[in-house]
Design a protein around this motif. Structure first.
Motif, PDB file in Angstrom:
ATOM      1  N   LYS A 122     -58.528  21.204  17.274  1.00  0.00           N
ATOM      2  CA  LYS A 122     -57.944  21.183  15.940  1.00  0.00           C
ATOM      3  C   LYS A 122     -58.970  20.647  14.945  1.00  0.00           C
ATOM      4  CE  LYS A 122     -54.538  21.189  12.865  1.00  0.00           C
ATOM      5  NZ  LYS A 122     -53.334  20.348  13.082  1.00  0.00           N
ATOM      6  N   VAL A 123     -59.079  21.322  13.819  1.00  0.00           N
ATOM      7  CA  VAL A 123     -59.978  20.879  12.768  1.00  0.00           C
ATOM      8  C   VAL A 123     -59.196  20.218  11.647  1.00  0.00           C
ATOM      9  CG1 VAL A 123     -61.710  21.581  11.059  1.00  0.00           C
ATOM     10  CG2 VAL A 123     -61.668  22.662  13.317  1.00  0.00           C
ATOM     11  N   THR A 124     -58.279  20.980  11.076  1.00  0.00           N
ATOM     12  CA  THR A 124     -57.503  20.463   9.955  1.00  0.00           C
ATOM     13  C   THR A 124     -56.395  21.448   9.630  1.00  0.00           C
ATOM     14  OG1 THR A 124     -57.658  19.619   7.691  1.00  0.00           O
ATOM     15  CG2 THR A 124     -58.944  21.580   8.219  1.00  0.00           C
ATOM     16  N   GLN A 125     -55.554  21.127   8.702  1.00  0.00           N
ATOM     17  CA  GLN A 125     -54.564  22.061   8.195  1.00  0.00           C
ATOM     18  C   GLN A 125     -55.234  22.985   7.178  1.00  0.00           C
ATOM     19  OE1 GLN A 125     -51.403  22.613   9.139  1.00  0.00           O
ATOM     20  NE2 GLN A 125     -51.703  21.088  10.764  1.00  0.00           N
ATOM     21  N   GLY A 126     -54.764  24.215   7.119  1.00  0.00           N
ATOM     22  CA  GLY A 126     -55.329  25.164   6.187  1.00  0.00           C
ATOM     23  C   GLY A 126     -55.133  26.587   6.670  1.00  0.00           C
ATOM     24  N   THR A 127     -55.607  27.539   5.890  1.00  0.00           N
ATOM     25  CA  THR A 127     -55.482  28.964   6.216  1.00  0.00           C
ATOM     26  C   THR A 127     -56.779  29.683   5.872  1.00  0.00           C
ATOM     27  OG1 THR A 127     -54.616  29.548   4.027  1.00  0.00           O
ATOM     28  CG2 THR A 127     -52.997  28.929   5.710  1.00  0.00           C
TER      29      THR A 127
ATOM     30  N   ASP B 288     -56.801  25.259   1.430  1.00  0.00           N
ATOM     31  CA  ASP B 288     -55.968  24.111   1.779  1.00  0.00           C
ATOM     32  C   ASP B 288     -54.499  24.415   1.479  1.00  0.00           C
ATOM     33  OD1 ASP B 288     -55.608  23.867  -0.957  1.00  0.00           O
ATOM     34  OD2 ASP B 288     -56.843  22.066  -1.152  1.00  0.00           O
ATOM     35  N   ARG B 289     -53.651  23.414   1.616  1.00  0.00           N
ATOM     36  CA  ARG B 289     -52.214  23.616   1.418  1.00  0.00           C
ATOM     37  C   ARG B 289     -51.871  24.025  -0.004  1.00  0.00           C
ATOM     38  NH1 ARG B 289     -49.639  18.429   4.724  1.00  0.00           N
ATOM     39  NH2 ARG B 289     -50.239  19.131   6.831  1.00  0.00           N
ATOM     40  N   GLU B 290     -52.728  23.720  -0.916  1.00  0.00           N
ATOM     41  CA  GLU B 290     -52.493  24.084  -2.306  1.00  0.00           C
ATOM     42  C   GLU B 290     -53.161  25.413  -2.660  1.00  0.00           C
ATOM     43  OE1 GLU B 290     -53.876  20.747  -4.530  1.00  0.00           O
ATOM     44  OE2 GLU B 290     -52.210  19.445  -3.903  1.00  0.00           O
ATOM     45  N   HIS B 291     -53.648  26.121  -1.648  1.00  0.00           N
ATOM     46  CA  HIS B 291     -54.259  27.449  -1.821  1.00  0.00           C
ATOM     47  C   HIS B 291     -55.550  27.399  -2.623  1.00  0.00           C
ATOM     48  CE1 HIS B 291     -50.447  28.830  -0.221  1.00  0.00           C
ATOM     49  NE2 HIS B 291     -49.812  28.206  -1.202  1.00  0.00           N
ATOM     50  N   LYS B 292     -56.250  26.276  -2.556  1.00  0.00           N
ATOM     51  CA  LYS B 292     -57.550  26.123  -3.189  1.00  0.00           C
ATOM     52  C   LYS B 292     -58.651  26.299  -2.148  1.00  0.00           C
ATOM     53  CE  LYS B 292     -56.789  21.983  -4.629  1.00  0.00           C
ATOM     54  NZ  LYS B 292     -56.941  20.662  -5.292  1.00  0.00           N
TER      55      LYS B 292
ATOM     56  N   GLU C  65     -57.435  26.702 -10.258  1.00  0.00           N
ATOM     57  CA  GLU C  65     -57.050  27.482 -11.426  1.00  0.00           C
ATOM     58  C   GLU C  65     -56.234  28.715 -11.028  1.00  0.00           C
ATOM     59  OE1 GLU C  65     -60.091  28.417 -14.249  1.00  0.00           O
ATOM     60  OE2 GLU C  65     -61.233  26.612 -13.786  1.00  0.00           O
ATOM     61  N   GLN C  66     -56.492  29.230  -9.822  1.00  0.00           N
ATOM     62  CA  GLN C  66     -55.786  30.404  -9.329  1.00  0.00           C
ATOM     63  C   GLN C  66     -55.472  30.176  -7.852  1.00  0.00           C
ATOM     64  OE1 GLN C  66     -54.694  33.556 -10.628  1.00  0.00           O
ATOM     65  NE2 GLN C  66     -53.802  33.603  -8.574  1.00  0.00           N
ATOM     66  N   GLY C  67     -54.170  30.251  -7.486  1.00  0.00           N
ATOM     67  CA  GLY C  67     -53.813  30.148  -6.073  1.00  0.00           C
ATOM     68  C   GLY C  67     -54.308  31.367  -5.314  1.00  0.00           C
ATOM     69  N   LEU C  68     -54.809  31.147  -4.098  1.00  0.00           N
ATOM     70  CA  LEU C  68     -55.451  32.219  -3.330  1.00  0.00           C
ATOM     71  C   LEU C  68     -54.757  32.448  -1.986  1.00  0.00           C
ATOM     72  CD1 LEU C  68     -59.146  31.119  -3.917  1.00  0.00           C
ATOM     73  CD2 LEU C  68     -57.866  32.851  -5.204  1.00  0.00           C
ATOM     74  N   ARG C  69     -54.847  33.697  -1.474  1.00  0.00           N
ATOM     75  CA  ARG C  69     -54.341  34.023  -0.146  1.00  0.00           C
ATOM     76  C   ARG C  69     -55.465  34.357   0.838  1.00  0.00           C
ATOM     77  NH1 ARG C  69     -50.848  39.442  -0.345  1.00  0.00           N
ATOM     78  NH2 ARG C  69     -50.898  39.054   1.907  1.00  0.00           N
ATOM     79  N   SER C  70     -56.622  34.754   0.292  1.00  0.00           N
ATOM     80  CA  SER C  70     -57.785  35.043   1.143  1.00  0.00           C
ATOM     81  C   SER C  70     -59.048  34.882   0.328  1.00  0.00           C
ATOM     82  CB  SER C  70     -57.712  36.462   1.717  1.00  0.00           C
ATOM     83  OG  SER C  70     -57.758  37.433   0.687  1.00  0.00           O
ATOM     84  N   VAL C  71     -60.167  34.598   1.001  1.00  0.00           N
ATOM     85  CA  VAL C  71     -61.435  34.373   0.310  1.00  0.00           C
ATOM     86  C   VAL C  71     -62.586  34.989   1.096  1.00  0.00           C
ATOM     87  CG1 VAL C  71     -60.714  32.244  -0.838  1.00  0.00           C
ATOM     88  CG2 VAL C  71     -61.708  32.135   1.472  1.00  0.00           C
ATOM     89  N   ALA C  72     -63.725  35.098   0.422  1.00  0.00           N
ATOM     90  CA  ALA C  72     -64.994  35.465   1.054  1.00  0.00           C
ATOM     91  C   ALA C  72     -66.091  34.779   0.262  1.00  0.00           C
ATOM     92  CB  ALA C  72     -65.197  36.975   1.053  1.00  0.00           C
ATOM     93  N   VAL C  73     -67.104  34.290   0.957  1.00  0.00           N
ATOM     94  CA  VAL C  73     -68.218  33.599   0.331  1.00  0.00           C
ATOM     95  C   VAL C  73     -69.487  34.389   0.562  1.00  0.00           C
ATOM     96  CG1 VAL C  73     -69.599  31.473   0.325  1.00  0.00           C
ATOM     97  CG2 VAL C  73     -67.105  31.351   0.581  1.00  0.00           C
TER      98      VAL C  73
END
Length: 612
Positions: free
Chosen positions: A601-606, A339-343, A367-375
C-alpha cells in the motif's frame, strides 16, 4: 581502414507404418513417440528444464523404421546448427530444396500424422498428412505472430532399394513443432533500430526502437542476433525506423561464431560496405549492437567494429547511452496520481513512504477536479480530463501556471462515452480518444497546445477505450471495444508532411497495421507499457477470471514471471525504466509492486501514472 578508438519414435506392418509416420512428424518437429498402441498424434514434449540441451543422433546402419526413428526424434528441434542431422533423414533431393529457416509453425500440441491410404507390407512409399491446431508462426525474418486455424501438410517417405532404409523425399518448407518444444528451444530478443520520424523532445540523441525476434536458444544466438540486426528491421516496423548499417553490410565472409573475449569485448568483422563510414555513424552501429546484445550471455560489455582489416570504432555499454537513447533509460522523477479531492499530486518515484505533495501548477491546486491525468515525459507539462470526462485541460507543471480553456471537448452523452485518459509521446504530443458513439475518434495535439488533429485509423473496427503511446514514439497501444469484447491492439504511427497538391497544410498522422497483443483475452480492462517492447495487461479469458500478465508487442508471452495477483485493479502504470515498481489503483487505493516483493500500500488516491 583504421579509425579512432572510442570507449564509448505390435511388431506388425501397421507398427512399422506408425514408426515411419513419426519419422515424418519428427522432421516437422515432434519430440516424443508412443511405443505401443494405435497410430495417433505425436504430442509435443512437456516443457521441463529449459537449460537441458539435446544433441541429435544421425541415422545408423540398415535398421528398419522402428530402429532408426527413436534416434532421430530430436533431430529437428534440438541443438544442431543448420539442421545437419535432420537433413540426413531426407533424400538428397529433398535436402537440397528444404529451407528450415523459412518459417516455424507452432501448434497447440505436437503435430499428428494421418496415413492417406492403408499401407501394405511391401510398401516402398508412404504419404502422411501432418495435422494440428495453429498457435503461432515465426517467419523468415524471425518475427512472431499469433495464429489460428488448422494446420495440414503432406509428407512423403520412400524406402531405399539398396539400404532398405526409409527417407523423406517431400517435406513442407520450414519446420513445425508443438508449443512446449517451441518455448524450450526458442527465445525472444530485441534488436534495435532508430526511429526515423521522431525527434525526441529535449534531446538530440536518436531514439532506439525495440524490434523483437525469436532465435534458437542454444544455437549461437549471439551471431544470429548480429546477422539479424544487420539484415534490417522486420517488415512491420521497417516503415518507421532506420538502421545505421549501410545497405549491403554483412558479416565478413567466414566470420563467426562471434563470442566476447574474457574482457567482454565482442569483435564484429564487417564486409567492405562499412569500410568508409565516419566515426559518428560507426558509433550508432555499435550502439545498435550493444542495445541488442545486452541480455545475451556471456555479457557483451564492449563492441569493436572492424572492416577492411582495420578498426572502425569501439564503444562500451556506458558509451552507448551517450550515443542514443531508449525508453528504458528514462528514469521518472515522480509518480503522479489524484488525491481524494481530485487534484494532481506526486511522490518521488520508488519512495513509498513519502507523503504526497501537490504538483506545481493549476492541476495541483484544485482549480479543476480531474478523473484522469497524464504527465509529459520531461515532467514539465501535465494534461487532465475533467470529472465528467467531457473536457481536456493542459497546464505547465510550474508554480503560478494557469489552467486556461479546455483544449478538447467531447459531446458524448454519458461519462463513459467521453474522453479517455490522455497519453504523451516522445515529441511532446498529447494523445486522447473520444468515445462518443456519434463522433468517435483518436486525436493528437502537438505540444499539447495545437489544434487537435484527428488521427487516421484505417481498418480499426470498434471504439477506442484506452490509449498509451510507447516511449519510442512510433508505436501505440489501444484498448478497442467491439461488441462484448475489449482487445489490446498495437499499431504503428506513421507521419507525413503536407501533400504536394497543397490540400493539406498539416502533418498527417496515421495508425496502421493494428495487431492483437493479447489474442487469448476477451476483456482487457487496463494496460500500460512496461519496457521497450513489453506491456502489462489486466484482462480476462473467455470463461476465466481476471488476471494480470506481461505481453510482448508481437502477441507472444515473455518468459518472465507474471506480476503477483491483485484483485479489483482499475488502473495501472509502469515506467520504461524496468527497475521502477509497477503501480496500480485497486480496491486498496494506490499500491506498488517492487521487484521480488508483494504488493504494498502506498496511499489513498486514484489514476496513478508515470510520465508518458
Amino acid at each position: 581502414m583504421g579509425g579512432e578508438r572510442v570507449r564509448r519414435g505390435r511388431g506388425t506392418p501397421a507398427r512399422t507404418v506408425a514408426y515411419a509416420a513419426c519419422g515424418a512428424v519428427l522432421l516437422a518437429g515432434c519430440a516424443s513417440m508412443p511405443d505401443s498402441g494405435d497410430l495417433r498424434g505425436v504430442e509435443s514434449t512437456p516443457r521441463k528444464d529449459t537449460q537441458v540441451r539435446g544433441w541429435p543422433r544421425p541415422p545408423r546402419g540398415h535398421g528398419t523404421p522402428p530402429q532408426t526413428v527413436p534416434r532421430l526424434l530430436g533431430a529437428l528441434h534440438r541443438d544442431d546448427a543448420d539442421y545437419k542431422t535432420a537433413r540426413q533423414y531426407l533424400t538428397p533431393e529433398a535436402s537440397k530444396y528444404w529451407r528450415p529457416e523459412q518459417s516455424t509453425t507452432v501448434l497447440s500440441d505436437g503435430p499428428g500424422a494421418r496415413a492417406d491410404r492403408e499401407p501394405r507390407e511391401d510398401s516402398t512409399a508412404l504419404t502422411y498428412t501432418l495435422t494440428g491446431t495453429k498457435f503461432a508462426t515465426v517467419d523468415a525474418q524471425q518475427a512472431y505472430a499469433p495464429a489460428s486455424g488448422q494446420y495440414s501438410e503432406l509428407v512423403r517417405l520412400v524406402k531405399d532399394d539398396k539400404s532398405g532404409q526409409w527417407r523423406i523425399d517431400a517435406v513442407p518448407q520450414g519446420v513445425v513443432m508443438g508449443k512446449s518444444d517451441f518455448q524450450r528451444n526458442y527465445t525472444s530478443f530485441n534488436k534495435y533500430y532508430f526511429a526515423s520520424n521522431v525527434d525526441v523532445n529535449g534531446s538530440s540523441l536518436p531514439m532506439a526502437v525495440a524490434d523483437p525476434v525469436y532465435v534458437r536458444r542454444h544455437v549461437d544466438p549471439t551471431t544470429r542476433m548480429v546477422r539479424s540486426l544487420i539484415s534490417g528491421p522486420t517488415s512491420w516496423l521497417d516503415p518507421v525506423v532506420r538502421s545505421s548499417f549501410p545497405t549491403g553490410t554483412q558479416l565478413r565472409k567466414g566470420a563467426g561464431p562471434l563470442t566476447p573475449d574474457d574482457r567482454g569485448t565482442l569483435t564484429v568483422p564487417l564486409n567492405d560496405r562499412a569500410s568508409e563510414i565516419g566515426i559518428g555513424r560507426c558509433e550508432e552501429m555499435a550502439a545498435q549492437l550493444l542495445f541488442t546484445l545486452r541480455d545475451l550471455s556471456p555479457a557483451v560489455e564492449e563492441v569493436e567494429l572492424r572492416a577492411d582489416g582495420g578498426q572502425l570504432c569501439s564503444l562500451t555499454q556506458d558509451g552507448a547511452e551517450t550515443v542514443a537513447t531508449r525508453g528504458a533509460l528514462n528514469q521518472p522523477d515522480h509518480l503522479y496520481f489524484l488525491d481524494r479531492e481530485h487534484k494532481l499530486v506526486r511522490i518521488a518515484a520508488g519512495s513509498p513512504g513519502a507523503d504526497p505533495e501537490a504538483a506545481p501548477g493549476a492541476l495541483g491546486q484544485g482549480e479543476q477536479g480531474l478523473r484522469s491525468v497524464a504527465v509529459a515525459r520531461d515532467e514539465r507539462t501535465a494534461a487532465g480530463v475533467g470529472l465528467n470526462g467531457q473536457e481536456l485541460f493542459v497546464s505547465a507543471l510550474a508554480q503560478g501556471a494557469t489552467l486556461g480553456e479546455p483544449v478538447l471537448r467531447s459531446q458524448g452523452k454519458t461519462e463513459q462515452d467521453r474522453l479517455t485518459p490522455p497519453s504523451w509521446d516522445a515529441q511532446g504530443g498529447l494523445w486522447v480518444a473520444d468515445r462518443d458513439p456519434a463522433r468517435p475518434g483518436l486525436y493528437l495535439l502537438a505540444q499539447g497546445a495545437d489544434q487537435p488533429l484527428q488521427v487516421r485509423t484505417p481498418g480499426l473496427e470498434g471504439r477506442i477505450r484506452a490509449v498509451r503511446v510507447a516511449a519510442d514514439g512510433v508505436r501505440i497501444a489501444l484498448v478497442v471495444e467491439k461488441g462484448d469484447e475489449r482487445s489490446l491492439l498495437v499499431g504503428r504511427i506513421e507521419r507525413s508532411g503536407p501533400d504536394e497538391a497543397g490540400s493539406s497544410e498539416r502533418t498527417t498522422v496515421t495508425v496502421v497495421e493494428l495487431r492483437s497483443a493479447t489474442p487469448e483475452l476477451e476483456q482487457v480492462t487496463a494496460m500500460s507499457w512496461a519496457g521497450d517492447s513489453r506491456l502489462v495487461v489486466v484482462g480476462r479469458e473467455h470463461g476465466g477470471v481476471e488476471q494480470m500478465k506481461y505481453v510482448e508487442v508481437d502477441g507472444s508471452t515473455p518468459d518472465v514471471p507474471p506480476p503477483a495477483a491483485l484483485t479489483g485493479v482499475k488502473a495501472l502504470t509502469a515506467a520504461g525504466d524496468e527497475n521502477a515498481p509497477l503501480v496500480a489503483y485497486s480496491v486498496d487505493g494506490i499500491v506498488r509492486l517492487p521487484s521480488g516483493a508483494q504488493w504494498q500500500k502506498v496511499t489513498q488516491g486514484t489514476a496513478p501514472v508515470y510520465p508518458g
